[in-house]
Design a protein around this motif. Structure first.
Motif, PDB file in Angstrom:
ATOM      1  N   THR A   1      -1.592   9.655 -13.508  1.00 58.95           N
ATOM      2  CA  THR A   1      -0.631  10.553 -12.861  1.00 58.95           C
ATOM      3  C   THR A   1      -1.194  11.931 -12.569  1.00 58.95           C
ATOM      4  O   THR A   1      -0.484  12.767 -12.015  1.00 58.95           O
ATOM      5  N   ASP A   2      -2.451  12.185 -12.948  1.00 55.43           N
ATOM      6  CA  ASP A   2      -3.048  13.507 -12.707  1.00 55.43           C
ATOM      7  C   ASP A   2      -4.294  13.340 -11.855  1.00 55.43           C
ATOM      8  O   ASP A   2      -5.418  13.349 -12.352  1.00 55.43           O
ATOM      9  N   ALA A   3      -4.085  13.189 -10.544  1.00 56.01           N
ATOM     10  CA  ALA A   3      -5.223  12.866  -9.683  1.00 56.01           C
ATOM     11  C   ALA A   3      -4.953  13.274  -8.245  1.00 56.01           C
ATOM     12  O   ALA A   3      -3.812  13.366  -7.806  1.00 56.01           O
ATOM     13  N   GLN A   4      -6.042  13.517  -7.536  1.00 56.01           N
ATOM     14  CA  GLN A   4      -6.061  13.567  -6.081  1.00 56.01           C
ATOM     15  C   GLN A   4      -7.136  12.587  -5.623  1.00 56.01           C
ATOM     16  O   GLN A   4      -8.079  12.298  -6.366  1.00 56.01           O
TER      17      GLN A   4
ATOM     18  N   LEU B   1       0.881  -1.165   0.000  1.00 54.19           N
ATOM     19  CA  LEU B   1       0.000   0.000   0.000  1.00 54.19           C
ATOM     20  C   LEU B   1       0.918   1.215   0.000  1.00 54.19           C
ATOM     21  O   LEU B   1       1.660   1.434   0.949  1.00 54.19           O
ATOM     22  N   THR B   2       0.865   1.998  -1.056  1.00 51.32           N
ATOM     23  CA  THR B   2       1.901   2.990  -1.306  1.00 51.32           C
ATOM     24  C   THR B   2       1.310   4.372  -1.538  1.00 51.32           C
ATOM     25  O   THR B   2       0.191   4.507  -2.025  1.00 51.32           O
ATOM     26  N   GLY B   3       2.097   5.394  -1.217  1.00 50.62           N
ATOM     27  CA  GLY B   3       1.708   6.783  -1.458  1.00 50.62           C
ATOM     28  C   GLY B   3       2.798   7.531  -2.200  1.00 50.62           C
ATOM     29  O   GLY B   3       3.361   7.071  -3.168  1.00 50.62           O
ATOM     30  N   ASP B   4       3.066   8.760  -1.765  1.00 45.97           N
ATOM     31  CA  ASP B   4       4.204   9.595  -2.147  1.00 45.97           C
ATOM     32  C   ASP B   4       4.134  10.259  -3.512  1.00 45.97           C
ATOM     33  O   ASP B   4       4.395  11.447  -3.629  1.00 45.97           O
ATOM     34  N   ILE B   5       3.793   9.551  -4.576  1.00 47.31           N
ATOM     35  CA  ILE B   5       4.017  10.052  -5.925  1.00 47.31           C
ATOM     36  C   ILE B   5       2.809  10.797  -6.503  1.00 47.31           C
ATOM     37  O   ILE B   5       2.805  11.199  -7.666  1.00 47.31           O
ATOM     38  N   HIS B   6       1.773  11.003  -5.696  1.00 47.98           N
ATOM     39  CA  HIS B   6       0.640  11.842  -6.087  1.00 47.98           C
ATOM     40  C   HIS B   6      -0.032  11.332  -7.361  1.00 47.98           C
ATOM     41  O   HIS B   6      -0.386  12.100  -8.254  1.00 47.98           O
ATOM     42  N   SER B   7      -0.202  10.036  -7.436  1.00 51.16           N
ATOM     43  CA  SER B   7      -0.785   9.374  -8.605  1.00 51.16           C
ATOM     44  C   SER B   7      -1.402   8.059  -8.157  1.00 51.16           C
ATOM     45  O   SER B   7      -1.090   7.543  -7.079  1.00 51.16           O
ATOM     46  N   PHE B   8      -2.243   7.518  -9.024  1.00 48.36           N
ATOM     47  CA  PHE B   8      -2.726   6.147  -8.836  1.00 48.36           C
ATOM     48  C   PHE B   8      -1.966   5.226  -9.796  1.00 48.36           C
ATOM     49  O   PHE B   8      -1.914   5.488 -11.006  1.00 48.36           O
ATOM     50  N   PHE B   9      -1.389   4.167  -9.252  1.00 47.74           N
ATOM     51  CA  PHE B   9      -0.734   3.133 -10.054  1.00 47.74           C
ATOM     52  C   PHE B   9      -1.145   1.764  -9.513  1.00 47.74           C
ATOM     53  O   PHE B   9      -1.402   1.614  -8.317  1.00 47.74           O
ATOM     54  N   ALA B  10      -1.132   0.786 -10.371  1.00 48.03           N
ATOM     55  CA  ALA B  10      -1.265  -0.609  -9.952  1.00 48.03           C
ATOM     56  C   ALA B  10      -0.395  -1.449 -10.860  1.00 48.03           C
ATOM     57  O   ALA B  10      -0.367  -1.237 -12.083  1.00 48.03           O
ATOM     58  N   GLY B  11       0.328  -2.396 -10.273  1.00 51.91           N
ATOM     59  CA  GLY B  11       1.178  -3.245 -11.084  1.00 51.91           C
ATOM     60  C   GLY B  11       1.871  -4.291 -10.242  1.00 51.91           C
ATOM     61  O   GLY B  11       1.686  -4.359  -9.018  1.00 51.91           O
ATOM     62  N   THR B  12       2.682  -5.114 -10.900  1.00 52.70           N
ATOM     63  CA  THR B  12       3.402  -6.162 -10.196  1.00 52.70           C
ATOM     64  C   THR B  12       4.826  -5.716  -9.888  1.00 52.70           C
ATOM     65  O   THR B  12       5.456  -5.003 -10.671  1.00 52.70           O
ATOM     66  N   VAL B  13       5.312  -6.150  -8.729  1.00 54.38           N
ATOM     67  CA  VAL B  13       6.705  -5.949  -8.355  1.00 54.38           C
ATOM     68  C   VAL B  13       7.443  -7.227  -8.724  1.00 54.38           C
ATOM     69  O   VAL B  13       7.131  -8.297  -8.206  1.00 54.38           O
TER      70      VAL B  13
END
Length: 827
Positions: A774-777, A619-631
C-alpha cells in the motif's frame, strides 16, 4: 475516395483511409471546412503537447495533436480561428531512428492528409486512420507550415482470427502532477518494449493545492494555476477545476512534460477515465467534496469535453445532448485470438454510494462524511442499506440504485464477456474488485493485548526478583494466573506446582493437572502453563519475561477482548472503552470501489461462473497501491466464497500512496492508528535523525507474516527517499541505506515491531489477497501468452534532492496467472 466527402461523427474528428487522402471531417456543432482551405505556412507554429495515438485496432488508429502559433503560451486558450490546415503523414517504413525527433518522416506514405485547425476545440486535432494492416508498426508526423512535430509510432492490433504467441503492454494510473515524480514515464519511454499502453484513469487531477498535493514534488513540476477554478472551502486554499478552460488547462499542462510526451510518441494508448478527470470520488455528475454532495451538470459536461478533446480515444461526444451522459467511452478491443480487452466506465453511470455522505452518524447526529460513508464503512450498516435500496427499486433492474456500471453497460459487459472466444478476457477496471475488509473486534483485541506486553514483562521481572529467586518461568506463571483472575497466594502455589511438574519431566497435561490441583480454574491454569512454557523456551531473563508476557497477552487478554468487546476488563482498564466501542464490528475499508457495490459485483461474478467464462483478469488502478488476489463469487459466504477471476491492481505513477492517506487519517484514531503505522526515528551519523513510518497497514490487510529481514526490506524505499531528502548523494544512497537497515535490525526495539506486524498478519483479514503493497508508486508491465499472464509490478524509488531518481526502478514483484486457473501466484 473523394476528398470532399465528409462523414459526421458526433464530435470533431477527421478520417482518412490508409490508401487515400482525406475521407471526411465534421462534428456535431460546426460545419466542415470549405474546399480549398489553405495549408498553414511559415515558421510561426509549434506543437506544445507533441502528438499521441490511441485505440489501436487491426485496421485503424486515432491520431492526436495540438497546433498553436509559436507566440502563444503553451497552455493558453486559442481564441482566434486560423483558417488553415495541418498536414498528417503516416508510413509503414521504419523511422525508429527518428523517433522523438522532428526530423522529416521518410518512406512511402499510406496517409498524406490536410486537417483543419479549429479554435472551437482549442486547436486540438483528432484524426482517425482506417484501412491499416494488422499487427504492423507505423510512424506518423504532423506538419504546420515549416514546422514538424516529433516523429511518433503506433502498432495496430493483430487480426481478430490471428494466432498470437505473445502480447506485451503496460498499464498506468494516477499520475498527479503535484506530488512525487514522473520518473516512471521516463523509464517506460526509454526501456520498455511494448505493443501498447492501457491507462486506467486519473490522467489529471482536478484539484490544485489540496492537502494531499502539498508534499515533496520534483522541481520541474511547477505550481498549477487554474484559469477559473472554485475554492473548495471559503475564499482561500485548494481549488478545483470547474470550467472547460480549467480542465483543458490541466491536460495541456500535464502534456507539456516531455516524459509524458515521449511515452505517447512511442506507444498507442487505450484509455478510460476514473474520478479525478471530473471530481474526486464522483458519481454521475455529482461531486463529493467536504461541503457535501452537489450535482453539477455543466461541470461534468466540461470535464467530458476536455477528456474527449485531449485523449486519443476513438469515441464520440454528442455536444447537442443536454444531459451529462453525452459521451460513451466504454468499449472493447480484440487482439487476435489471444485477448479481448474490455474497458468500462465506472463513474458516469454509477449510483450514489450505498451509504450516502449525508446519512446521520448515530453517535453525533452529524452527516457521516467520507469516513463512514466511503471509507472505513461499518459492514452491517452497508449491507442493510444495500438490501433496503435493492428492495425499494425492484422492477426490471433491482440493481439500479446500487450499480456502478448502469444497466446498459452491465448488459454490454455480460454479452461481451460471454461472446468472446479469446483465450484471455482482460478487464480495464478503474477501481478494485477485491474485498478489503477489517474485523474491528479482532484488530482491537490484538492491539489491546500487545499494548499490555510491556507492563506484563515488567511485572514478571519484578516478581522474579522479589518472589521466585530469579526464576522467570515461575514468575511468568504467577503473573499469568493473576491476569486471569487468580489471587496472589493461589497463583504462587500453582506456579510452584507447575515448576515442580516441569522439573520432573511433566508434559503440558501434567502441568495443567498440577495447576488445577493447586486451586486454579482450568482457564487460569491454561494461561499460567502457557506463560511458563513460553519463558522456559527462551534463554536470558529479559527474553524469558518478554516471551511469557506475549503468551499471556495473546493467549488470554486477546480472547477476553474478542468475547467481551468494550466491556472487557482490559479495555475498561485501558481507559479507551468509550473511544473503542464503535469499532467492535466489521468494516469495509474502501466503499468507493467495488466493495461499495457488492450486489452488482456478485451479479457479474455469477454471470462468469454460470456461463463458465474463464481466464478473466482485471487490470485495476485508483487505490495507489499494488494488490493481487482472487475475485470471489460471494465474499460473505462461508470461507469467503469461490474464486471466479483475478484482480491485479497497479500503484499510481506518482500519486501519494494509500498508506500515506490512511496514516494521516488514522492519526486521529488514537491507539487504532497502530493498525496503519508506527513512527520509527533512526539516527544516522553525519546525516541526522531519519523519521520513518513503519507500514503496518499491509499486515493488517493481509500481507504474509514478516521476518525481521522482510520487515526491514519493506522500509528500504522509504529510507532511501528520506536519506535523499537529507542531501545524501544518489551515488551513496544504496550503501548508506544498507548500513542503516543493518543497524535497524540490530536494535532490540525492532524485534517488538516484528512481533506486532506478525500479530497483525495473523488476523488474516483478507485471505484472498496474495500481494499487498500500500506504500508505492510505479506501473505494471504484462506479458501475455496463451498459457499465462505474467504481471510485473514495478515500484519506483522516491525523489532525490528534488529530482526524479537516476535509478528509477526499486523493486519488481511478479504476479502470475496460469490459464485455466482463477488464482494468482506472487514471487
Amino acid at each position: 475516395m473523394d476528398r470532399r466527402q465528409f462523414i459526421k461523427l458526433g464530435g470533431f474528428i477527421t478520417v482518412s483511409a490508409a490508401t487515400s487522402g482525406l475521407v471526411g471531417c465534421g462534428g456535431s456543432d460546426y460545419t466542415p471546412p470549405a474546399p480549398g482551405l489553405p495549408p498553414a505556412t511559415g515558421a510561426n507554429w509549434k506543437f506544445p503537447q507533441s502528438v499521441a495515438s490511441g485505440d489501436p485496432r487491426a485496421d485503424s488508429i486515432l491520431l492526436w495533436t495540438r497546433v498553436v502559433p509559436s507566440s502563444l503560451d503553451d497552455v493558453a486558450a486559442v481564441t482566434v480561428k486560423s483558417g488553415v490546415t495541418v498536414r498528417v503523414q503516416v508510413t509503414a517504413a521504419d523511422n525508429a531512428a527518428s523517433l522523438g525527433s522532428n526530423k522529416a518522416i521518410a518512406g512511402t506514405l499510406v496517409v498524406d492528409a490536410q486537417i483543419e485547425l479549429n479554435a472551437d476545440f482549442d486547436n486540438t486535432i483528432r484524426h482517425k486512420v482506417t484501412g491499416l494492416q494488422p499487427n504492423t508498426a507505423y510512424f506518423y508526423q504532423f506538419t504546420a507550415g515549416d514546422v514538424r512535430s516529433n516523429v511518433a509510432r503506433f502498432k495496430t492490433a493483430p487480426a481478430a482470427e490471428a494466432s498470437v504467441s505473445q502480447l506485451q503492454f503496460a498499464y498506468l494510473t494516477c499520475q498527479d502532477w503535484s506530488i512525487n515524480h514522473w520518473g516512471a514515464l521516463d523509464h517506460i519511454a526509454k526501456n520498455e518494449k511494448l505493443d501498447f499502453i492501457v491507462h486506467l484513469g486519473d490522467y489529471i487531477y482536478e484539484t490544485v493545492g489540496e492537502a494531499f498535493q502539498v508534499g515533496s514534488v520534483e522541481a520541474r513540476h511547477g505550481a498549477l494555476t487554474l484559469p477559473d477554478g472554485t475554492f473548495k472551502n471559503g475564499s482561500s486554499g485548494a481549488k478545483y477545476a470547474t470550467t472547460l478552460a480549467d480542465y483543458r488547462y490541466l491536460y495541456k499542462k500535464y502534456r507539456t512534460d516531455t516524459r509524458l510526451q515521449a511515452v505517447h510518441e512511442r506507444f498507442a494508448f487505450i484509455a478510460i477515465w476514473d474520478d479525478h478527470e471530473f471530481s474526486d470520488d464522483s458519481w454521475g455528475d455529482t461531486q463529493t467534496y467536504s461541503e457535501g454532495e452537489k450535482h453539477d451538470t455543466n461541470r461534468r459536461r466540461s470535464a467530458n469535453q476536455a477528456w474527449f478533446e485531449f485523449m486519443p480515444a476513438d469515441v464520440t461526444l454528442d455536444s447537442a445532448a443536454t444531459g451529462f451522459q453525452n459521451i460513451k467511452i466504454y468499449r472493447d478491443f480484440q487482439f487476435g485470438k489471444l485477448m479481448q480487452l474490455v474497458m468500462t466506465d465506472q463513474r458516469l453511470y454509477r449510483a450514489d454510494h450505498v451509504v450516502p455522505e449525508q446519512m446521520a452518524n448515530p453517535a453525533t447526529g452529524q452527516p457521516l462524511g467520507s469516513i463512514g460513508a466511503r471509507y472505513l464503512v461499518a459492514q452491517d450498516l452497508y449491507s442493510a442499506a444495500e438490501a433496503q435500496k435493492v428492495a425499494a427499486v425492484g422492477g426490471s433492474d433491482p440493481l439500479a440504485a446500487v450499480s456502478m456500471l448502469g444497466a446498459t453497460q452491465r448488459d454490454w459487459w455480460k454479452s461481451t464477456m460471454k461472446a468472446s472466444s479469446a483465450n484471455w478476457k482482460l478487464w480495464g477496471n478503474e477501481v478494485s474488485l477485491l474485498r478489503m475488509g477489517l474485523g474491528g473486534t479482532d484488530a482491537i483485541a490484538t492491539l489491546v493485548a500487545l499494548q499490555a506486553v510491556a507492563k506484563l514483562a515488567t511485572d514478571i521481572g519484578t516478581t522474579a526478583a522479589t518472589s521466585t529467586g530469579g526464576n522467570v518461568p515461575v514468575a511468568g506463571a504467577i503473573v499469568g494466573a493473576m491476569t486471569a483472575g487468580a489471587s496472589v497466594s493461589v497463583a504462587a502455589a500453582a506456579a510452584t506446582a507447575i515448576g515442580t511438574a516441569a522439573a520432573g519431566g511433566g508434559d503440558t497435561s501434567a502441568r495443567l493437572t498440577a495447576a488445577v490441583g493447586a486451586g486454579l480454574t482450568s482457564v487460569q491454569a491454561g494461561v499460567a502453563v502457557l506463560a511458563f512454557g513460553q519463558a522456559e523456551a527462551k534463554s536470558g531473563a529479559v527474553a524469558q519475561a518478554t516471551a511469557a508476557a506475549q503468551g499471556i497477552a495473546i493467549g488470554y487478554i486477546k480472547p477476553d477482548v474478542q468475547a467481551n468487546k468494550a466491556a472487557s476488563v482490559f479495555v475498561v482498564a485501558s481507559g479507551q472503552a468509550a473511544a473503542l466501542a464503535p469499532y467492535f464490528r466489521k468494516f469495509l475499508i474502501n466503499c468507493d470501489q467495488w466493495d461499495g457495490y457488492n450486489a452488482e459485483r456478485k451479479a457479474l461474478m455469477s454471470h462468469l461462473k454460470t456461463n463458465n467464462i474463464g481466464n478473466v483478469v482485471a487490470l485495476t488502478g485508483d487505490i495507489h497501491s499494488f494488490f493481487a488476489g482472487t475475485v470471489n463469487d460471494d465474499y460473505d459466504a462461508a470461507g469467503g466464497g469461490t474464486p471466479v477471476m483475478v484482480d491485479l491492481v497497479s500503484a499510481g505513477v506518482s500519486s501519494d500512496s494509500f498508506f500515506t492517506y490512511l496514516r494521516e487519517a488514522a492519526a486521529s484514531l488514537g491507539s487504532l492508528g497502530t493498525l496503519v503505522s508506527l513512527p520509527l526515528s533512526v539516527p544516522v551519523p553525519n546525516v541526522g535523525t531519519i523519521a520513518l513510518n513503519v507500514n503496518l497497514l499491509d499486515y493488517t490487510m493481509g500481507k504474509v507474516s514478516p521476518t525481521a529481514d522482510s520487515l526491514a526490506t519493506s522500509l528500504m524505499i522509504q529510507l532511501r527517499g528520506a536519506l535523499g531528502a537529507k542531501g545524501v548523494p544518489e551515488a551513496l544512497l544504496d550503501a548508506t541505506m544498507d548500513a542503516v537497515l543493518s543497524a535497524i535490525k540490530a536494535d532490540s526495539n525492532f524485534a517488538t515491531l516484528v512481533g506486532l506486524a506478525q500479530q497483525l498478519a495473523s488476523l488474516n483479514s483478507n485471505p484472498w489477497l496474495r500481494h499487498v503493497n500500500t506504500d508505492a508508486q510505479g506501473f505494471t508491465v504484462v506479458t501475455l501468452t496463451p498459457g499465462s499472464l505474467v504481471a510485473q509490478f514495478k515500484q519506483v524509488n522516491k525523489l532525490v534532492g528534488g529530482n526524479a531518481p537516476a535509478t528509477v526502478i526499486a523493486r519488481v514483484t511478479t504476479a502470475t496467472v496460469t490459464a485455466g486457473q482463477a488464482a494468482v501466484v506472487v514471487s
